[in-house]
Design a protein around this motif. Structure first.
Motif, short mmCIF file in Angstrom:
data_model
loop_
_atom_site.label_atom_id
_atom_site.label_comp_id
_atom_site.label_asym_id
_atom_site.label_seq_id
_atom_site.Cartn_x
_atom_site.Cartn_y
_atom_site.Cartn_z
N ARG A 1 5.33 -4.47 -15.19
CA ARG A 1 6.06 -4.70 -16.43
C ARG A 1 6.95 -5.93 -16.30
O ARG A 1 7.02 -6.75 -17.22
N GLN A 2 7.61 -6.08 -15.15
CA GLN A 2 8.48 -7.23 -14.94
C GLN A 2 7.67 -8.53 -14.91
O GLN A 2 8.10 -9.56 -15.46
N GLU A 3 6.49 -8.51 -14.29
CA GLU A 3 5.63 -9.69 -14.28
C GLU A 3 5.21 -10.07 -15.70
O GLU A 3 5.19 -11.24 -16.07
N GLU A 4 4.87 -9.07 -16.50
CA GLU A 4 4.47 -9.33 -17.89
C GLU A 4 5.64 -9.90 -18.69
O GLU A 4 5.45 -10.78 -19.54
N LEU A 5 6.84 -9.42 -18.43
CA LEU A 5 8.01 -9.95 -19.13
C LEU A 5 8.20 -11.43 -18.85
O LEU A 5 8.54 -12.21 -19.74
N MET A 6 7.98 -11.83 -17.61
CA MET A 6 8.16 -13.24 -17.24
C MET A 6 7.05 -14.12 -17.83
O MET A 6 7.30 -15.25 -18.21
N ASP B 1 0.81 -1.22 0.00
CA ASP B 1 0.00 0.00 0.00
C ASP B 1 0.84 1.27 0.00
O ASP B 1 0.35 2.34 -0.29
N LYS B 2 2.13 1.18 0.30
CA LYS B 2 3.03 2.34 0.28
C LYS B 2 3.84 2.42 -1.00
O LYS B 2 4.71 3.25 -1.13
N GLU B 3 3.56 1.54 -1.94
CA GLU B 3 4.34 1.48 -3.17
C GLU B 3 4.03 2.68 -4.06
O GLU B 3 2.87 3.05 -4.24
N THR B 4 5.06 3.27 -4.63
CA THR B 4 4.87 4.42 -5.51
C THR B 4 4.33 3.93 -6.86
O THR B 4 4.51 2.77 -7.24
N PRO B 5 3.67 4.82 -7.61
CA PRO B 5 3.14 4.42 -8.91
C PRO B 5 4.22 3.94 -9.88
O PRO B 5 4.01 3.00 -10.65
N GLU B 6 5.41 4.56 -9.81
CA GLU B 6 6.50 4.15 -10.70
C GLU B 6 6.95 2.73 -10.40
O GLU B 6 7.16 1.93 -11.30
N ARG B 7 7.07 2.43 -9.10
CA ARG B 7 7.49 1.07 -8.72
C ARG B 7 6.40 0.05 -9.08
O ARG B 7 6.71 -1.06 -9.48
N ARG B 8 5.15 0.44 -8.93
CA ARG B 8 4.04 -0.46 -9.28
C ARG B 8 4.05 -0.76 -10.78
O ARG B 8 3.90 -1.90 -11.19
N ARG B 9 4.23 0.28 -11.60
CA ARG B 9 4.29 0.06 -13.05
C ARG B 9 5.45 -0.84 -13.42
O ARG B 9 5.32 -1.72 -14.27
N GLU B 10 6.60 -0.61 -12.79
CA GLU B 10 7.77 -1.42 -13.10
C GLU B 10 7.57 -2.87 -12.69
O GLU B 10 7.95 -3.79 -13.42
N SER B 11 6.95 -3.10 -11.53
CA SER B 11 6.72 -4.49 -11.10
C SER B 11 5.72 -5.18 -12.03
O SER B 11 5.88 -6.36 -12.36
N VAL C 1 5.54 10.41 -19.98
CA VAL C 1 4.56 11.14 -19.18
C VAL C 1 4.56 10.63 -17.74
O VAL C 1 4.44 11.40 -16.80
N GLY C 2 4.74 9.34 -17.55
CA GLY C 2 4.78 8.78 -16.20
C GLY C 2 5.95 9.31 -15.40
O GLY C 2 5.84 9.59 -14.21
N ARG C 3 7.07 9.49 -16.03
CA ARG C 3 8.25 10.00 -15.33
C ARG C 3 8.16 11.50 -15.08
O ARG C 3 8.65 11.99 -14.07
N LEU C 4 7.57 12.25 -16.00
CA LEU C 4 7.52 13.70 -15.84
C LEU C 4 6.47 14.14 -14.82
O LEU C 4 6.65 15.15 -14.16
N GLY C 5 5.37 13.42 -14.72
CA GLY C 5 4.28 13.86 -13.86
C GLY C 5 3.42 14.87 -14.60
O GLY C 5 3.68 15.24 -15.74
#
Length: 71
Positions: free
Chosen positions: A16-21, A4-14, A44-48
């Motif tokens: 993406r990693q799950e989809e890669l696997m 629940d404390k995960e940032t949106p960037e980390r959530r998107r990356e995780s 856009v995700g990185r810039l805000g």
């Protein structure tokens, strides 16, 4: 880091990693398409929202300045 404390960037990356696997051939196709067209969602995700607004503003001002000098 808790879920629940995960940032949106980390959530998107995780995600993406799950989809890669799960789908390696789909990742290869995405990689080819990303290199051809760029990846606006990551930009856009990185810039805000503020950075995206500034980028749009700079592009519009650039078009106005170019159109003035070309006329």
């Amino acid at each position: 880091m808790r879920e629940d404390k995960e940032t949106p960037e980390r959530r998107r990356e995780s995600l993406r990693q799950e989809e890669l696997m799960r789908n390696p051939t789909g990742n290869m196709n995405d990689g080819f398409n990303r290199t051809e067209t760029g990846n606006l969602a990551d930009l856009v995700g990185r810039l805000g929202w503020k950075g995206t607004g500034i980028l749009i503003f700079v592009i519009i001002i650039g078009f106005i300045i170019v159109s003035i000098f070309l006329n």
